[in-house]
Structures are given as structure tokens and as C-alpha cells.
Design an enzyme around this catalytic site. Structure first.
Site, PDB file in Angstrom:
ATOM      1  N   TRP A  49      46.706  43.718  35.126  1.00  0.00           N
ATOM      2  CA  TRP A  49      46.445  42.270  35.080  1.00  0.00           C
ATOM      3  C   TRP A  49      46.449  41.856  33.601  1.00  0.00           C
ATOM      4  O   TRP A  49      45.741  42.454  32.786  1.00  0.00           O
ATOM      5  CB  TRP A  49      45.082  42.031  35.719  1.00  0.00           C
ATOM      6  CG  TRP A  49      44.590  40.630  35.776  1.00  0.00           C
ATOM      7  CD1 TRP A  49      45.262  39.533  36.220  1.00  0.00           C
ATOM      8  CD2 TRP A  49      43.266  40.181  35.425  1.00  0.00           C
ATOM      9  NE1 TRP A  49      44.442  38.431  36.166  1.00  0.00           N
ATOM     10  CE2 TRP A  49      43.210  38.797  35.689  1.00  0.00           C
ATOM     11  CE3 TRP A  49      42.112  40.798  34.924  1.00  0.00           C
ATOM     12  CZ2 TRP A  49      42.076  38.036  35.455  1.00  0.00           C
ATOM     13  CZ3 TRP A  49      40.990  40.048  34.702  1.00  0.00           C
ATOM     14  CH2 TRP A  49      40.966  38.680  34.964  1.00  0.00           C
ATOM     15  N   ASP A 107      37.616  47.562  38.190  1.00  0.00           N
ATOM     16  CA  ASP A 107      37.848  46.144  38.410  1.00  0.00           C
ATOM     17  C   ASP A 107      38.064  45.969  39.910  1.00  0.00           C
ATOM     18  O   ASP A 107      39.059  46.433  40.463  1.00  0.00           O
ATOM     19  CB  ASP A 107      39.075  45.692  37.608  1.00  0.00           C
ATOM     20  CG  ASP A 107      39.237  44.185  37.666  1.00  0.00           C
ATOM     21  OD1 ASP A 107      38.695  43.562  38.590  1.00  0.00           O
ATOM     22  OD2 ASP A 107      39.905  43.630  36.775  1.00  0.00           O
ATOM     23  N   LYS A 119      38.897  36.113  45.626  1.00  0.00           N
ATOM     24  CA  LYS A 119      39.979  36.325  46.601  1.00  0.00           C
ATOM     25  C   LYS A 119      39.420  36.580  47.999  1.00  0.00           C
ATOM     26  O   LYS A 119      39.898  36.005  48.960  1.00  0.00           O
ATOM     27  CB  LYS A 119      40.826  37.536  46.208  1.00  0.00           C
ATOM     28  CG  LYS A 119      40.975  37.758  44.720  1.00  0.00           C
ATOM     29  CD  LYS A 119      42.161  37.073  44.150  1.00  0.00           C
ATOM     30  CE  LYS A 119      42.153  37.200  42.639  1.00  0.00           C
ATOM     31  NZ  LYS A 119      43.310  36.631  42.034  1.00  0.00           N
TER      32      LYS A 119
HETATM   33  C1  LIG Z   1      42.917  42.615  38.637  1.00  0.00           C
HETATM   34  C2  LIG Z   1      42.126  41.369  38.542  1.00  0.00           C
HETATM   35  N1  LIG Z   1      40.902  41.424  38.038  1.00  0.00           N
HETATM   36  C3  LIG Z   1      40.132  40.339  37.930  1.00  0.00           C
HETATM   37  C4  LIG Z   1      40.598  39.111  38.318  1.00  0.00           C
HETATM   38  C5  LIG Z   1      39.631  37.981  38.126  1.00  0.00           C
HETATM   39  O1  LIG Z   1      39.692  36.901  38.884  1.00  0.00           O
HETATM   40  P1  LIG Z   1      38.475  35.872  38.941  1.00  0.00           P
HETATM   41  O2  LIG Z   1      37.983  35.679  37.558  1.00  0.00           O
HETATM   42  O3  LIG Z   1      39.058  34.687  39.554  1.00  0.00           O
HETATM   43  O4  LIG Z   1      37.452  36.525  39.805  1.00  0.00           O
HETATM   44  C6  LIG Z   1      41.900  38.982  38.830  1.00  0.00           C
HETATM   45  C7  LIG Z   1      42.466  37.675  39.201  1.00  0.00           C
HETATM   46  O5  LIG Z   1      43.609  37.458  39.386  1.00  0.00           O
HETATM   47  C8  LIG Z   1      42.669  40.150  38.948  1.00  0.00           C
HETATM   48  O6  LIG Z   1      43.906  40.109  39.444  1.00  0.00           O
END
Ligand SMILES: Cc1ncc(COP(=O)(O)O)c(C=O)c1O
Length: 409
Positions: free
Chosen positions: A130, A214, A257
Site C-alpha cells: 500500500w 496491517d 472496509k
Molecule cells: C493495506 C492498507 N492498510 C491500511 C489502510 C487504511 O485505510 P483506512 O485509514 O481507511 O482505515 C488501507 C486502505 O486502503 C490499506 O489498503
């Protein structure tokens, strides 16, 4: 003349720029396959039925006030979040859980904590990962070196486990940190096998590397939230040479998500320590970081998640909602695969069926991705990542035809 004339010009964030380009694209057949946001069969962001019910009950509650949450966050969220990750696997461990501004905030807080106290020389990130992992660590501490570890093998469309382990064994140093996607890896859609997870755990323990899970897609790998926590739970329950594991680690958890609460920014950071004193120190330091950065966390989304997870009926509905999302994604994967293979589209597409979660790598070069966008109005990330969530019964054949047209030459 302004004081800010010397501020460097920063290019637009790639994902947000593409989402904006797609938004203003007036072409009637445009398809947005860029964001990791679950869309329903009408390409609309889905409000989960479990979330709808919990939200309605909250809005109807006249006694609800907007008092500030305790410093660690909304307590009912924290207990439910921790249970969802670890269940009952924490024997003999001590854990600090803190509510965060979604998964991004959890990643940010652990980077801050490590940067100021464990001082890793290097943070290892999977190749690819990411994009924001790099941004967050660069922002928190540009002095910490960022290095890739091998992950995705473009030849096999799987994980190169041997390269992953040997690189880290040979090149990582004690005290380094490593980012691990707990499940449904973004962007590749491929996860380590149980054996590889154990190899990674062993390597981290032997070399003294601090793992950061993560966990942004719990429920999207297998459709079952417990199954999707198995890698994290393995790190808490495994034993090495007959003794219980000495690993300490962190989990950055997001509810964006799996609850469809993208704009509510609900998440948690869990830090697993081996001593009560260590955990107490982590708690104190996280409170200090949080005080300086956000003072307190937003409560509305946290109340929704807590209401769902603490109510057996709503929780059963939520588990069903996860299956609904996964079922639709599986169906779209099959239709895309059929559309591509029926056309004898050059390339290997079998992995579209076996990849998990929201994403697959198409293997398209940045140039082909650009043609797809400019000629066909189909939007992918420049690295060729396709977000299955943007496919619908109405557009999947058009996407298959567009990819075929772009790669046939
Ligand atoms: C691998 C990964 N980690 C963390 C996130 C964090 O998303 P959020 O801050 O919306 O919870 C995302 C969002 O796309 C992600 O793909």
C-alpha cells in the site's frame, strides 16, 4: 512573495488523482477500478445492513450525547476490536489497545512510537505494498531507512517465499521493523501460506525484528473474520523449541472496509508486550502521542462498530454482510476471468480466480494502463492493480473487452 514560496511542490496523490480524474470523466462507459472501497452491484458504496440497523438505533437514542471519549478511545469499541483480532489467544501476554483515526492512524501511531523509542534503523515493507506505508514512515521519521522485501513474483503471480525469507535473514538487523499485511494483501491479493507465516515469525524472533501487522481487510480474504485473523493469532499462540513465543508485535486495525465506514475513520492499534510493565509504558506513551496529535477520537463510527460487535443478532448480520461482499467479489472475479479467457486475451489470468480480497494485479504495464484509461475510460492504478469492487454485471464484459483490446497488440 510568500514565506511559502520555498515549500516544495508536491504532486497529487496518485490514487486520489485518479479517482478525481474518473469523477470528472463524462464518458458514459467509464469504470473506476482504482479504490479499495467496496461497491455494490450498482457501483455504489454499500451501507452494510448491520451498520444501517446499528446507526438507526443510535440516531433514535435521545439520550445520546457528544461527550469526549476516554483517552484510549471508546471502551466498548476497544474491547470488541481486541476480541475480533485476538479472540482468546493472549494467554500470558499483555496488550495495549488504543482507538485510532482508522487504519492510517494506527499505522501512524505505531510508526511514531517505534521512531521515538525502539529506533529501528530500517523498516521493511513488502514489494509491492500500500503506497501510504512509505508516506507514513517518511512523514513520521525520514531518518528511518525504508527497504523492500521481496513479496510478489510476477512470473508465478504468487509469493516468492524463499526470496522473502532469505533477504530478511541476510540483510535485516536486530531492532528493525517489518510491515506485514495480515490478510488480503494490497495490492496483490495473495497471502503467505501458514508455513510461510511460521517462517516469518521464526525469522522475526531469531533476528529480533518487530512485526507490524496491517489488518485493513479482516473478513475479505476468506469471508470469515476469524479465519482472517489466523496469522496474527498464530504469532500469539505459536511456540518455538517447546517454549512459548517471545514475539512482541503490533496490529494496526481498520474498520473502513469490513464495516463500510470509510468516512467515519474507525480503527485501533494493539501492541502486544510480554510484561505488564512494558504494556503500561506503551499505554502511557501512546496516550502522550494521541494527546499531541488528536486529543481524542471520533465516537460516532466507533459506537456503530461497538453496537454491531456487542449484539449477537447484529453480529450475525455483519458476518452475513461479509459473506455478501465476498460472494459478489468472487462472482465478479469469475465473470472477468471468463470474459478474458473467452477472448483468448494474451496473458495469464487464472490467478484472478484464486486471488483473494479486493485486488488483483493484471500484469499490465503503466503504458497499457494509460491506454486503458485514455481510450476506454477504464481506470486502474498505474502498477496494474485492479480493484474488483468496481466491477458489476453491467460493466464486466466491457472491462474484459477493453483489456483484450489493449493487450492483444
Ligand atoms: C493495506 C492498507 N492498510 C491500511 C489502510 C487504511 O485505510 P483506512 O485509514 O481507511 O482505515 C488501507 C486502505 O486502503 C490499506 O489498503
Amino acid at each position: 512573495m510568500s514565506l511559502f514560496d520555498q515549500v516544495p511542490t508536491v504532486p497529487l496523490d496518485g490514487t486520489f488523482a485518479l479517482m478525481e480524474a474518473c469523477r470528472v470523466d463524462a464518458h458514459e462507459l467509464k469504470v473506476n477500478l482504482t479504490p479499495g472501497i467496496y461497491r455494490d452491484e450498482n457501483a455504489k458504496t454499500w451501507v452494510l445492513p448491520s451498520v444501517k440497523q446499528a446507526r438507526a438505533a443510535l440516531l433514535a437514542d435521545q439520550s445520546l450525547n457528544h461527550d469526549i471519549s476516554p483517552q484510549l478511545g471508546y471502551p466498548q469499541l476497544l474491547s470488541a476490536a481486541r476480541q475480533l483480532v485476538f479472540k482468546d489467544t493472549l494467554d500470558g501476554r499483555f496488550i495495549t489497545s488504543m482507538q485510532t483515526i482508522s487504519g492510517t492512524g494506527a499505522n501512524h501511531f505505531i510508526a511514531s512510537l517505534l521512531s521515538s523509542h525502539l529506533r529501528p534503523r530500517t523498516v521493511w515493507v513488502p514489494n509491492p505494498t500500500w503506497d501510504n506505508h512509505r508516506e507514513i514512515w517518511r512523514h513520521v521519521d525520514p531518518g528511518i531507512e525504508q527497504r523492500n522485501y521481496p513479496y510478489y513474483d510476477h512470473e508465478t503471480c504468487g509469493i516468492d517465499g524463499d526470496a522473502l525469507l532469505s533477504t530478511l535473514k541476510e540483510q535485516a538487523n536486530t531492532g528493525d521493523a517489518i510491515i506485514l499485511h495480515a490478510c488480503a494483501h494490497n495490492p496483490t491479493g495473495v497471502d503467505p501460506s501458514p508455513e510461510l507465516w511460521e517462517g516469518i515469525a521464526q525469522m522475526c524472533e531469531e533476528k529480533g525484528i518487530f512485526p507490524i501487522f496491517d489488518l485493513a481487510y479482516q473478513g475479505f480474504a476468506t469471508g470469515d473474520a476469524d479465519n482472517d485473523a489466523s496469522a496474527v493469532r498464530h504469532f500469539t499462540t505459536r511456540s518455538s523449541s517447546g517454549n512459548s513465543s517471545t514475539l512482541e508485535f503490533a496490529v494496526a486495525q481498520s474498520f473502513s472496509k469490513n464495516f463500510g465506514l470509510y468516512s467515519e475513520r474507525v480503527g485501533a492499534l494493539h501492541v502486544v508486550a510480554r510484561t505488564r510493565d512494558g504494556a503500561a509504558r506503551v499505554e502511557g506513551m501512546l496516550k502522550r502521542i494521541s494527546r499531541a496529535e488528536i486529543t481524542s477520537t471520533p465516537a460516532f463510527g466507533a459506537r456503530i462498530v461497538a453496537a454491531v460487535l456487542h449484539d449477537p443478532v447484529l453480529k450475525a448480520q455483519w458476518r452475513q454482510d461479509l459473506r455478501t461482499m465476498n460472494g459478489r467479489l468472487g462472482d465478479m472475479r469469475k465473470r472477468l476471468y471468463d470474459g478474458l479467457t473467452r477472448r483468448n486475451t494474451p496473458g495469464s489470468w487464472g490467478h484472478i480466480l484464486t486471488d483473494i480480497g479486493m485486488f488483483s494485479m493484471t500484469g499490465l504495464s503503466p503504458e497499457k494502463v494509460a491506454v486503458l484509461k485514455d481510450r476506454f475510460h477504464v481506470y486502474l492504478l498505474p502498477n496494474g492493480r485492479l480493484s474488483v469492487t468496481g466491477l458489476t454485471e453491467g460493466n464486466v464484459e466491457y472491462v474484459a473487452e477493453s483489456i483484450y483490446q489493449v493487450v492483444k497488440h
